[in-house]
Design a protein around this motif. Structure first.
Motif, PDB file in Angstrom:
ATOM      1  N   GLU A   1       0.765  -1.346  -0.300  1.00  0.00           N
ATOM      2  CA  GLU A   1       0.114  -0.552   0.236  1.00  0.00           C
ATOM      3  C   GLU A   1       0.816   1.182  -0.024  1.00  0.00           C
ATOM      4  O   GLU A   1       1.609   1.032   0.581  1.00  0.00           O
ATOM      5  CB  GLU A   1      -0.873  -0.012   0.709  1.00  0.00           C
ATOM      6  CG  GLU A   1      -1.922   1.252   1.087  1.00  0.00           C
ATOM      7  CD  GLU A   1      -2.575   1.085   2.403  1.00  0.00           C
ATOM      8  OE1 GLU A   1      -3.366   0.204   2.830  1.00  0.00           O
ATOM      9  OE2 GLU A   1      -3.359   2.056   2.368  1.00  0.00           O
TER      10      GLU A   1
ATOM     11  N   GLU B   1       0.742   5.181  -0.284  1.00  0.00           N
ATOM     12  CA  GLU B   1      -0.254   7.184  -0.640  1.00  0.00           C
ATOM     13  C   GLU B   1      -1.877   5.759  -1.007  1.00  0.00           C
ATOM     14  O   GLU B   1      -2.275   6.544  -1.242  1.00  0.00           O
ATOM     15  CB  GLU B   1      -0.253   7.471  -1.471  1.00  0.00           C
ATOM     16  CG  GLU B   1       1.441   7.880  -1.655  1.00  0.00           C
ATOM     17  CD  GLU B   1       1.500   8.516  -2.982  1.00  0.00           C
ATOM     18  OE1 GLU B   1       0.919   9.069  -3.867  1.00  0.00           O
ATOM     19  OE2 GLU B   1       2.946   9.551  -3.278  1.00  0.00           O
TER      20      GLU B   1
ATOM     21  N   GLN C   1      -3.054   3.507  -1.829  1.00  0.00           N
ATOM     22  CA  GLN C   1      -3.140   2.502  -2.846  1.00  0.00           C
ATOM     23  C   GLN C   1      -2.734   0.821  -2.586  1.00  0.00           C
ATOM     24  O   GLN C   1      -1.863   0.968  -2.484  1.00  0.00           O
ATOM     25  CB  GLN C   1      -3.006   3.200  -4.039  1.00  0.00           C
ATOM     26  CG  GLN C   1      -3.766   4.102  -4.495  1.00  0.00           C
ATOM     27  CD  GLN C   1      -3.586   5.010  -5.940  1.00  0.00           C
ATOM     28  OE1 GLN C   1      -4.179   4.329  -6.869  1.00  0.00           O
ATOM     29  NE2 GLN C   1      -3.214   5.928  -6.069  1.00  0.00           N
ATOM     30  N   LYS C   2      -4.011   0.249  -3.384  1.00  0.00           N
ATOM     31  CA  LYS C   2      -3.130  -1.143  -2.654  1.00  0.00           C
ATOM     32  C   LYS C   2      -3.362  -1.881  -4.122  1.00  0.00           C
ATOM     33  O   LYS C   2      -4.195  -1.258  -5.132  1.00  0.00           O
ATOM     34  CB  LYS C   2      -4.455  -1.825  -1.580  1.00  0.00           C
ATOM     35  CG  LYS C   2      -4.472  -1.509  -0.409  1.00  0.00           C
ATOM     36  CD  LYS C   2      -5.036  -2.595   0.484  1.00  0.00           C
ATOM     37  CE  LYS C   2      -5.497  -2.017   1.487  1.00  0.00           C
ATOM     38  NZ  LYS C   2      -6.028  -2.751   3.268  1.00  0.00           N
ATOM     39  N   HIS C   3      -2.890  -3.250  -4.198  1.00  0.00           N
ATOM     40  CA  HIS C   3      -2.983  -3.869  -5.249  1.00  0.00           C
ATOM     41  C   HIS C   3      -3.429  -5.337  -4.518  1.00  0.00           C
ATOM     42  O   HIS C   3      -3.577  -5.523  -4.046  1.00  0.00           O
ATOM     43  CB  HIS C   3      -1.745  -3.842  -6.116  1.00  0.00           C
ATOM     44  CG  HIS C   3      -0.359  -4.774  -5.865  1.00  0.00           C
ATOM     45  ND1 HIS C   3      -0.315  -6.210  -5.167  1.00  0.00           N
ATOM     46  CD2 HIS C   3       0.708  -4.377  -4.802  1.00  0.00           C
ATOM     47  CE1 HIS C   3       0.674  -6.493  -4.667  1.00  0.00           C
ATOM     48  NE2 HIS C   3       1.897  -4.938  -4.004  1.00  0.00           N
TER      49      HIS C   3
ATOM     50  N   GLY D   1      -0.839   4.166 -10.191  1.00  0.00           N
ATOM     51  CA  GLY D   1      -1.642   3.497  -8.919  1.00  0.00           C
ATOM     52  C   GLY D   1      -0.260   2.491  -9.335  1.00  0.00           C
ATOM     53  O   GLY D   1       0.510   2.659  -9.672  1.00  0.00           O
ATOM     54  N   TRP D   2      -0.861   1.374  -8.528  1.00  0.00           N
ATOM     55  CA  TRP D   2      -0.009   0.513  -9.332  1.00  0.00           C
ATOM     56  C   TRP D   2       0.082   0.283 -10.667  1.00  0.00           C
ATOM     57  O   TRP D   2      -1.049  -0.024 -10.986  1.00  0.00           O
ATOM     58  CB  TRP D   2       0.057  -0.676  -8.458  1.00  0.00           C
ATOM     59  CG  TRP D   2      -0.115  -0.276  -6.810  1.00  0.00           C
ATOM     60  CD1 TRP D   2      -0.766  -0.323  -5.976  1.00  0.00           C
ATOM     61  CD2 TRP D   2       1.071  -0.724  -6.421  1.00  0.00           C
ATOM     62  NE1 TRP D   2      -0.439   0.191  -4.749  1.00  0.00           N
ATOM     63  CE2 TRP D   2       1.188  -0.043  -4.929  1.00  0.00           C
ATOM     64  CE3 TRP D   2       2.127  -0.912  -6.618  1.00  0.00           C
ATOM     65  CZ2 TRP D   2       1.977  -0.384  -4.054  1.00  0.00           C
ATOM     66  CZ3 TRP D   2       3.838  -0.806  -6.281  1.00  0.00           C
ATOM     67  CH2 TRP D   2       3.493  -0.238  -4.469  1.00  0.00           C
TER      68      TRP D   2
END
Ligand code: ATP
Ligand code: MG
Length: 476
Positions: free
Chosen positions: A252, A254, A256-258, A303-304
């Motif tokens: 994770e 900022e 944002q997760k994957h 993001g990711w």
């Protein structure tokens, strides 16, 4: 111990022949292992039958063969003290009852003659150590000194001896425990799991071929995630498929997760097993995301991302197959192709689907386009029912489009409608760059839908293209 009689397991006349042969040689014999287990599990009668003789297994095999119609050949493996007879679909394996003792450096034991019970002790699991007597006085009696029957009932993989010894003696048994747990949907006794964990490093002495055999069996099971979860929890997986282990975890940044691509992968594998028995397609499902670990990046705006993971993944497939000494043949190429193309239908299904995009997909996937669609459908693991429905529906549309386009344009087995030779004679060309340019232009025009995939249309297009290139036509 209750001595139930299981004569119905031994209805095949071959057992009578073995029994009579044993009497003639004055030795005792038993059916043991997988055949007995599968009979008791009502998995149908196994095609390979293991017979243990309290005496020479090789002599018994020879005697049995001499009694059988057509005197089948006996293959003798002197080093192992075993002999094999093939009779129709059956494979009969004979071995003398033995005591085994192991050295640390190898899984080849020192062997001495022993009793039936000695032999049962050297078996890997209680459910594989049960024997049915082929002797006259108690034909069909179950001999089960370690309560394998109880473990079948409890759905439990348990070793006859102390698990540490069993696994350390022959580390292949660690893989076998996990494979049987997966095939049969059994649990593994806690002490066994702990012992596998402690001895995991000893998997290094097992040949890749044996490991891959077990992996194939795990993948061929109804729910392979059982096996891969166990390989992961016991710590064996990093020795076998580190590429998968690298997919585990959620990062994770900022906020944002994957997603966790390891557990996602296992879901995809289970999903695909519901729709296909194709072992190599199942391998493709297992490996479809392996390029995501080395390509993972975080961007402030997007993001990711895992840019190019399909390409990187397909290169990794080659290395992985090579390391595990799997065949580097068309099966490997198929897995590579599936991994390389694994995102193509997804991209398609997100947009409005154009005919030309579908034609390109079919052109690139060729005869494997259905397999590719199966893989992509299995890849839908969202828990959101609305999204789940949407994706499934989109893929359905892509499939329909594929059929439609295929019926019209026959792209799946694409053969250029105009050959290089025809281009050469038409324009009086020697082998040259122009031929390639024209061929490619025709193919592109077909895929783009500018012309149909037909000879006449392609010929007209060829002439037009030739003119553009300033080529003159042979008018004779
Ligand atoms: P399947 O044939 O379905 O894979 P199986 O139990 O018959 O299962 P085999 O490899 O055919 O497995 O082996 C036959 C029997 O030999 C087993 O049931 C077990 O009793 C014994 N056995 C096989 N491999 C080992 C091992 N590595 N250690 C101890 N016993 C083994
Ligand atoms: Mg067997």
């Amino acid at each position: 111990m209750a001595k139930t009689n299981y004569k119905e397991a031994l209805e095949n006349p071959i057992f009578n022949t073995i029994s009579q042969s044993s009497i003639a040689l004055g030795i005792d014999s038993y059916v043991i292992g997988g055949f007995v287990r599968d009979f008791l599990l009502k998995r149908g009668t196994a095609k390979d039958i293991d017979v243990v003789a309290v005496g020479s297994g090789i002599a018994l095999a020879k005697k049995v063969a001499s009694e059988l119609k057509g005197n089948p050949q006996v293959s003798v493996f002197k080093n192992f003290g075993t002999a094999m007879i093939k009779k129709g679909a059956l494979e009969l394996e004979f071995v003398g009852a033995r005591i085994e003792s192991y050295n640390r450096g190898s899984r080849k034991p020192v062997v001495e003659d022993g009793t039936l019970e000695d032999d049962q002790k050297r078996r890997d699991f209680t459910i594989n150590a049960m024997a049915l007597s082929l002797n006259e006085e108690n034909f069909g009696t179950l001999l089960d000194p370690f309560d394998g029957l109880g473990d079948l009932d409890k759905k439990l993989i348990r070793t006859p001896l102390e698990p540490g010894i069993t696994y350390s003696d022959d580390p292949l048994r660690m893989m076998r425990a996990i494979r049987f747990a997966t095939q049969l949907n059994f649990g593994i006794q806690l002490a066994s799991l702990q012992a596998i964990h402690s001895h995991k490093e000893r998997i290094k002495i097992i040949s890749n071929e044996r490991i891959v055999d077990e992996l194939h069996k795990i993948l061929a099971s109804p729910k392979p995630s059982i096996g891969f979860t166990l390989l992961h929890k016991t710590g064996l997986l990093p020795y076998i498929l580190p590429e998968l282990v690298a997919l585990e975890g959620i990062e994770e940044i900022e906020g944002q997760k994957h997603k966790d691509n390891f557990w996602h992968t296992l879901e995809v594998v289970d999903n695909i097993c519901e729709t296909t028995d194709n072992l190599w397609l199942r391998w493709a499902a297992l490996l479809h995301d392996i390029g995501k670990a080395p390509t993972k990046r975080f961007h402030k705006q997007n993001g990711w991302t895992f840019h190019g993971h399909e390409f990187v993944g397909s290169k990794m497939v080659y290395k992985l197959f090579k390391r595990l000494r799997m065949p580097l043949n068309d099966k490997m190429k198929f897995v590579q192709k599936m991994v390389l193309m694994s995102s193509r239908p997804i991209v398609l299904s997100e947009d409005f689907v154009t005919d030309s995009a579908v034609r390109r997909l079919v052109f690139d996937a060729g005869v494997y386009v259905d397999d590719l669609m199966t893989l992509c459908e299995a890849d839908i693991t969202t828990k959101n029912p609305r999204k789940q429905k949407k994706y499934k529906n989109n893929f359905k549309q892509v499939r329909e489009k594929i059929m439609e386009v295929e019926e019209r344009d026959h792209i799946r087995n694409f053969q250029p409608p105009i050959s290089g030779e025809e281009i050469m004679t038409t324009f009086q060309l020697k082998p040259s760059r122009e031929i390639g340019i024209i061929k490619e232009a025709i193919k592109e025009a077909i895929l783009e839908g500018e012309i149909p995939n037909e000879y006449e249309a392609a010929k007209t297009y060829m002439l037009k293209k030739g003119q553009e290139l300033g080529l003159s036509i042979d008018v004779q």
